[in-house]
Design an enzyme around this catalytic site. Structure first.
Site, PDB file in Angstrom:
ATOM      1  N   HIS A 199      33.595  69.893  26.675  1.00  0.00           N
ATOM      2  CA  HIS A 199      32.741  70.982  27.149  1.00  0.00           C
ATOM      3  C   HIS A 199      33.455  72.328  27.133  1.00  0.00           C
ATOM      4  CE1 HIS A 199      29.206  72.465  29.431  1.00  0.00           C
ATOM      5  NE2 HIS A 199      30.097  73.319  29.940  1.00  0.00           N
ATOM      6  N   HIS A 240      26.125  72.809  23.119  1.00  0.00           N
ATOM      7  CA  HIS A 240      27.237  71.905  23.385  1.00  0.00           C
ATOM      8  C   HIS A 240      27.115  70.614  22.574  1.00  0.00           C
ATOM      9  CE1 HIS A 240      29.766  73.863  26.307  1.00  0.00           C
ATOM     10  NE2 HIS A 240      28.696  74.297  26.958  1.00  0.00           N
ATOM     11  N   HIS A 296      34.688  77.230  33.692  1.00  0.00           N
ATOM     12  CA  HIS A 296      33.813  77.434  32.542  1.00  0.00           C
ATOM     13  C   HIS A 296      34.005  78.800  31.875  1.00  0.00           C
ATOM     14  CE1 HIS A 296      31.065  73.894  33.285  1.00  0.00           C
ATOM     15  NE2 HIS A 296      31.711  73.981  34.439  1.00  0.00           N
ATOM     16  N   TRP A 337      26.474  77.889  26.600  1.00  0.00           N
ATOM     17  CA  TRP A 337      25.893  77.513  25.312  1.00  0.00           C
ATOM     18  C   TRP A 337      24.634  76.687  25.479  1.00  0.00           C
ATOM     19  CZ3 TRP A 337      26.697  80.665  21.830  1.00  0.00           C
ATOM     20  CH2 TRP A 337      27.918  81.001  21.258  1.00  0.00           C
ATOM     21  N   ARG A 385      29.202  70.457  37.780  1.00  0.00           N
ATOM     22  CA  ARG A 385      29.545  71.620  38.603  1.00  0.00           C
ATOM     23  C   ARG A 385      28.505  71.884  39.693  1.00  0.00           C
ATOM     24  NH1 ARG A 385      28.778  76.974  34.862  1.00  0.00           N
ATOM     25  NH2 ARG A 385      29.380  77.983  36.808  1.00  0.00           N
ATOM     26  N   HIS A 439      31.525  84.081  27.968  1.00  0.00           N
ATOM     27  CA  HIS A 439      32.324  83.256  28.874  1.00  0.00           C
ATOM     28  C   HIS A 439      33.747  83.781  28.960  1.00  0.00           C
ATOM     29  CE1 HIS A 439      29.899  79.685  30.078  1.00  0.00           C
ATOM     30  NE2 HIS A 439      29.096  80.251  29.194  1.00  0.00           N
ATOM     31  N   ASP A 448      32.753  76.050  25.633  1.00  0.00           N
ATOM     32  CA  ASP A 448      32.558  77.242  26.459  1.00  0.00           C
ATOM     33  C   ASP A 448      33.395  78.429  26.011  1.00  0.00           C
ATOM     34  OD1 ASP A 448      30.676  76.221  28.182  1.00  0.00           O
ATOM     35  OD2 ASP A 448      32.046  75.890  29.852  1.00  0.00           O
ATOM     36  N   ASP A 459      28.355  70.878  32.950  1.00  0.00           N
ATOM     37  CA  ASP A 459      27.415  71.803  33.575  1.00  0.00           C
ATOM     38  C   ASP A 459      26.626  71.144  34.694  1.00  0.00           C
ATOM     39  OD1 ASP A 459      27.925  74.236  32.344  1.00  0.00           O
ATOM     40  OD2 ASP A 459      26.636  73.794  30.636  1.00  0.00           O
ATOM     41  N   HIS A 512      23.310  86.734  29.275  1.00  0.00           N
ATOM     42  CA  HIS A 512      24.112  85.524  29.134  1.00  0.00           C
ATOM     43  C   HIS A 512      23.240  84.338  28.694  1.00  0.00           C
ATOM     44  CE1 HIS A 512      27.886  83.298  30.305  1.00  0.00           C
ATOM     45  NE2 HIS A 512      27.028  82.300  30.135  1.00  0.00           N
ATOM     46  N   ASP A 556      23.468  81.830  25.537  1.00  0.00           N
ATOM     47  CA  ASP A 556      23.641  80.401  25.788  1.00  0.00           C
ATOM     48  C   ASP A 556      22.526  79.561  25.181  1.00  0.00           C
ATOM     49  OD1 ASP A 556      26.011  80.472  27.197  1.00  0.00           O
ATOM     50  OD2 ASP A 556      25.093  80.259  29.167  1.00  0.00           O
TER      51      ASP A 556
END
Length: 330
Positions: free
Chosen positions: A135, A25, A79, A20, A67, A145, A139, A64, A168, A172
């Site tokens: 989060h 988010h 995610h 996203w 990670r 996702h 997602d 994000d 994607h 997002d």
């Protein structure tokens, strides 16, 4: 552990931040903030050590950035869930089939729901669990996702307003930012205000009861799998209704943008509302939203001037409660 002051600058330096995007988010978190009970607000602010007006929104993109770190590498699979379906012919999510050995967004929601409630954990671990939940509930509402094909569309090359990107990333970031602006807290809050109005009195008002159908804090796997299945269905109906090849290599900033924007709006609103309900359940044992439709109907009833005057006159003359008034024949 106060994190809100460092999250946005850190994410801005990351070239591949996803899910996203920061804007989405943060907007989802702001929507959630608008539906939290007072008790839940206190609960979240205490865990996050942040009493600012952006206490959830500021940390919403954190997972994000985490990670990308050595310490957070383990969280990469959390995610998404890789639905092994066949869109646009079939779209479906099966937890036992699609959640890999390293975990997935459904198992992560299950795990961090338990951890945020585990008082034996350190304050740092509980803080982290809450940030993960904020989060991941965002997602799971992004259709790609919940899809395996080409890494959830990450390998489907497209352009957006002439810039090379992938499908994607368009969902997002490109479409949300074309609509709502750059990834700032101010833009996210403005977007969330619009979504909240649509939830309270607009296009989504009659959908909210359905959004909470089946929600069960005692069974996060079933609840989250239902959310994933719902979002995954949009892969067939909205993301690529005519197949992957119909979008590959195309510029998606005009006709495609217009066709999918309503679904992107819907999914942000749904995610924010469900996030609020989930956090309310954790903090208070109730979604805090069950009686909204009753109160709204009552408010609308009283907005009619004649009925309002009748109500006030009745209360003044007889000093009786609303129950007596509602029993009168009008």
């Amino acid at each position: 552990m106060k994190t809100s002051t460092i999250i946005v600058p850190l994410l801005a330096a990351l070239p591949n931040a996803c899910a996203w995007g920061e804007l989405g988010h943060m907007a989802i978190a702001y929507v959630a903030q608008n539906f939290l009970t007072a008790e839940t607000v206190t609960y979240c602010q205490k865990i996050l050590d942040d009493t600012s007006s952006s206490y959830l929104a500021s940390v919403a993109p954190w997972a994000d950035s985490y990670r990308e770190t050595t310490a957070g590498k383990f969280s990469e699979p959390f995610h998404f869930i890789d639905a092994l379906d066949n869109p646009p012919t079939t779209c479906d999510v099966e937890y036992s089939r699609d959640c890999g050995a390293g975990g997935c967004v459904v198992s992560a929601i299950n795990n961090y729901t338990a951890r945020v409630q585990n008082t034996k954990l350190s304050s740092t671990d509980i803080n982290q669990a809450l940030m993960f939940l904020v989060h991941f509930i965002g997602d799971i509402h992004q259709p790609l996702h919940d899809e395996n094909y080409d890494l959830g569309g990450n390998e489907v090359a497209v352009t957006f307003a002439g810039t090379k990107t992938n499908l994607h990333a368009v969902w997002d970031t490109s479409i949300p930012q074309k609509y709502a602006g750059s990834a700032t807290l101010a833009n996210a809050q403005k977007w969330a205000t619009t979504l909240t109005a649509d939830i309270n009195t607009g296009a989504y008002k009659n959908l909210t009861a359905g959004w909470l159908a089946g929600i069960d804090l005692a069974d996060p796997v079933t609840t989250a799998t239902g959310w994933a299945s719902e979002a995954n269905a949009f892969v067939c109906t909205t993301v690529i209704p005519n197949g992957w090849n119909a979008v590959a290599g195309e510029d998606l900033s005009t006709t495609y943008y217009t066709s999918v924007l309503p679904t992107i709006q819907l999914q942000h609103a749904t995610a924010g509302y469900r996030l609020a309900a989930w956090l309310n359940l954790i903090a208070t044992g109730s979604t805090g939203l069950e009686s909204r439709s009753v109160y709204e109907a009552h408010d609308e009833f009283l907005t009619h001037d004649i009925l309002r005057r009748d109500y006030e006159a009745t209360m003044s003359l007889f000093g009786r409660g609303e129950e007596a008034f509602c029993q009168r024949e009008l």
